[in-house]
Design an enzyme around this catalytic site. Structure first.
Site, PDB file in Angstrom:
ATOM      1  N   HIS A  26       0.845  -1.194   0.000  1.00 20.96           N
ATOM      2  CA  HIS A  26       0.000   0.000   0.000  1.00 20.96           C
ATOM      3  C   HIS A  26       0.879   1.241   0.000  1.00 20.96           C
ATOM      4  O   HIS A  26       2.057   1.206   0.369  1.00 20.96           O
ATOM      5  CB  HIS A  26      -0.939   0.016   1.215  1.00 20.96           C
ATOM      6  CG  HIS A  26      -0.249   0.310   2.523  1.00 20.96           C
ATOM      7  ND1 HIS A  26      -0.133   1.571   3.048  1.00 20.96           N
ATOM      8  CD2 HIS A  26       0.382  -0.518   3.399  1.00 20.96           C
ATOM      9  CE1 HIS A  26       0.520   1.520   4.191  1.00 20.96           C
ATOM     10  NE2 HIS A  26       0.851   0.263   4.440  1.00 20.96           N
ATOM     11  N   CYS A  27       0.297   2.357  -0.477  1.00 20.82           N
ATOM     12  CA  CYS A  27       0.971   3.647  -0.404  1.00 20.82           C
ATOM     13  C   CYS A  27       0.178   4.521   0.560  1.00 20.82           C
ATOM     14  O   CYS A  27      -0.513   4.004   1.441  1.00 20.82           O
ATOM     15  CB  CYS A  27       1.094   4.284  -1.794  1.00 20.82           C
ATOM     16  SG  CYS A  27      -0.479   4.562  -2.600  1.00 20.82           S
ATOM     17  N   VAL A  28       0.214   5.819   0.415  1.00 19.93           N
ATOM     18  CA  VAL A  28      -0.458   6.708   1.367  1.00 19.93           C
ATOM     19  C   VAL A  28      -1.965   6.566   1.329  1.00 19.93           C
ATOM     20  O   VAL A  28      -2.633   6.625   2.352  1.00 19.93           O
ATOM     21  CB  VAL A  28      -0.059   8.181   1.079  1.00 19.93           C
ATOM     22  CG1 VAL A  28      -0.800   9.123   2.024  1.00 19.93           C
ATOM     23  CG2 VAL A  28       1.437   8.358   1.242  1.00 19.93           C
ATOM     24  N   ARG A  30      -3.669   4.171  -1.212  1.00 12.69           N
ATOM     25  CA  ARG A  30      -4.173   3.073  -2.027  1.00 12.69           C
ATOM     26  C   ARG A  30      -3.591   1.710  -1.667  1.00 12.69           C
ATOM     27  O   ARG A  30      -2.416   1.604  -1.312  1.00 12.69           O
ATOM     28  CB  ARG A  30      -3.861   3.341  -3.509  1.00 12.69           C
ATOM     29  CG  ARG A  30      -4.637   4.466  -4.127  1.00 12.69           C
ATOM     30  CD  ARG A  30      -3.945   4.962  -5.400  1.00 12.69           C
ATOM     31  NE  ARG A  30      -2.809   5.815  -5.097  1.00 12.69           N
ATOM     32  CZ  ARG A  30      -1.827   6.097  -5.957  1.00 12.69           C
ATOM     33  NH1 ARG A  30      -1.855   5.584  -7.160  1.00 12.69           N
ATOM     34  NH2 ARG A  30      -0.853   6.893  -5.613  1.00 12.69           N
TER      35      ARG A  30
END
Length: 473
Positions: A26-28, A30
């Site tokens: 995951h990113c910030v 998504r």
């Protein structure tokens, strides 16, 4: 029951089950997944889940927009509930690369090289914007500049200009570092490669045309070969190809040279061989190719500016969806380094602003609080140069805002191109982007921004209220 256990179960069901996930991270905002078969995803079912704000597929990755803060908890629950284990972004990229064709892999390679150096480039663009304010005429004084009226500011402006322009003057060193690292070699050697390609003892690339016309290009005599001793300031392609060669030689030697003498052999041999090839073969060929490419863009936009601005403004957002927009960063950097400035990057700004404006219209047209919150935050993000939340979370989700944004971007792109707007650097791709525009074009650029705000907003809002059944409620 854990906080998001129900939603995670629904997400798994909508994407084809745990067995359809190869890797996930995951990113910030998504969840980012490499799926075995994306055709198994039920997008409608997925986006009906209360915590899901949208989904899309790009560069072989399937991404689910959750939101800042929440996504971390959802990811932990996903890992706990399944047997997939935690993965890094690089793990997911590596897995997703299997689903890409040769063109996508090529664009991804360019993205992997240029994205790490973007902070330096954008920072340089912002600082050059400050220099523009201090040295540009007709901004605060008719026919004069701040430094002309207040000479005591001249030293500060010169210092800012030196700090800001360093990233562009030594651009090959930045690209060399990132490219050699991407190709698996020693990034320190990549920096040295970039630096010797712009060594001050070489003829500056910006003076090459004049020296060639005067017949004064310096040369080396290498065993009867006359090699032009020219630098590659502002060039992208020569250092990219040279970096690939350097990395391959570095990897080859490190595998075969004993550890005890690697420091004495690997770096000297790799740099010497690459240097000879760069100055004798790679440089001259790629220099000609790069100049032909930029020359083609310059010819098209100078001969048919309206069509060039219209088309690039229309296709930029679709290019973002595929990730292919990264390929044009190399052209922008080449134009900045070898010409009077770039005419492509200002159109990028128009596209980003247009996508933000379309998303903002949905905020006013919708009564759904979750959608209003996503639309408001994503429009602000787009106005500051990051369009993915607006593009994937709102505009593509309803389709018509995306089309309205393209209409606005292409119209604004055509207007600023007709007026010859140029940026002397790459800066923030949103409203602050005006500071990277050459001051003489600020008025035209500001009108272009107004077009990119008003047209997408008006068209999206009117369509939502008059033609879209979902927003008539």
């Amino acid at each position: 029951m854990a906080q998001y256990e129900k939603q995670v179960k629904e997400i798994l069901e909508a994407i084809g089950g745990e067995e359809n996930i190869e890797k996930a991270t995951h990113c910030v905002t998504r969840l980012r997944m490499a799926l075995k078969d994306e055709s198994k995803v039920d997008s409608e079912k997925l986006e009906s889940i209360d915590i899901v704000k949208g989904s899309f597929s790009t560069n072989g990755q399937f991404q689910i927009i959750i939101g800042q803060g929440t996504v971390d908890k959802v990811y932990k629950e996903l890992v706990a509930m399944t047997g997939i284990g935690e993965s890094t972004k690089d793990d997911v990229k590596e897995s997703s690369a299997k689903n890409q064709n040769w063109l996508q892999r090529g664009v991804k390679m360019l993205a992997d090289i240029f994205i790490p150096i973007l902070p330096a480039i954008v920072t340089a663009g912002l600082l050059l914007g400050i220099n523009n304010i201090l040295t540009g005429e007709d901004i605060f004084f008719d026919g004069s500049s701040v430094v002309a009226e207040y000479p005591q500011w001249a030293g500060l402006a010169e210092m800012i200009n030196i700090i800001a322009s360093a990233a562009f003057v030594f651009l090959p060193a930045l690209i060399g570092w990132s490219a050699v690292k991407r190709f698996g070699g020693s990034e320190l050697l990549g920096i040295v490669l970039g630096l010797f390609l712009v060594h001050p003892d070489l003829l500056n690339a910006w003076a090459y045309a004049e020296a060639q016309e005067a017949g004064e290009v310096p040369t080396w005599n290498l065993f009867g070969l006359q090699i032009e001793a020219i630098g590659y300031q502002g060039q992208v392609l020569p250092v990219l190809v040279s970096a690939w060669v350097l990395a391959k030689i570095d990897i080859y030697l490190r595998k075969r040279i004993p550890d005890s003498i690697q420091m004495l052999v690997v770096a000297p041999v790799a740099l010497l061989v690459t240097g000879f090839l760069a100055f004798i073969i790679i440089g001259p060929i790629t220099f000609a190719i790069a100049n032909a490419i930029t020359g083609g863009f310059v010819w098209m936009f100078s001969t048919l500016p309206a069509i060039g601005g219209l088309v690039y403004g229309a296709v930029y957002a679709p290019l973002v969806i595929t990730g292919m927009h990264h390929a044009f960063l190399a052209v922008d950097l080449q134009l900045v380094g070898t010409g009077n400035g770039t005419f492509l990057w200002p159109i990028l700004v128009m596209s980003n602003i247009a996508q933000g404006s379309a998303a903002l219209a949905i905020y006013f047209a919708s009564r759904n609080e979750n959608l209003r919150g996503l639309s408001a935050t994503s429009s602000v993000s787009a106005y500051l140069g990051v369009t993915e939340p607006a593009l994937f979370g709102v505009n593509l989700r309803f389709k018509f805002p995306f089309i309205c944004a393209i209409i606005g971007a292409s119209t604004a792109g055509m207007f600023i191109t007709i007026n010859g707007v140029l940026a002397n650097s790459i800066g923030v791709g949103g409203l602050p982007g005006i500071f990277s525009i050459i001051p003489g074009y600020w008025t035209s650029f500001a009108i272009g921004m107004a077009i990119a705000i008003i047209i997408p907003f008006a068209l999206t809002y009117l369509y939502a209220k008059l033609a879209s059944d979902e927003f008539k409620k």
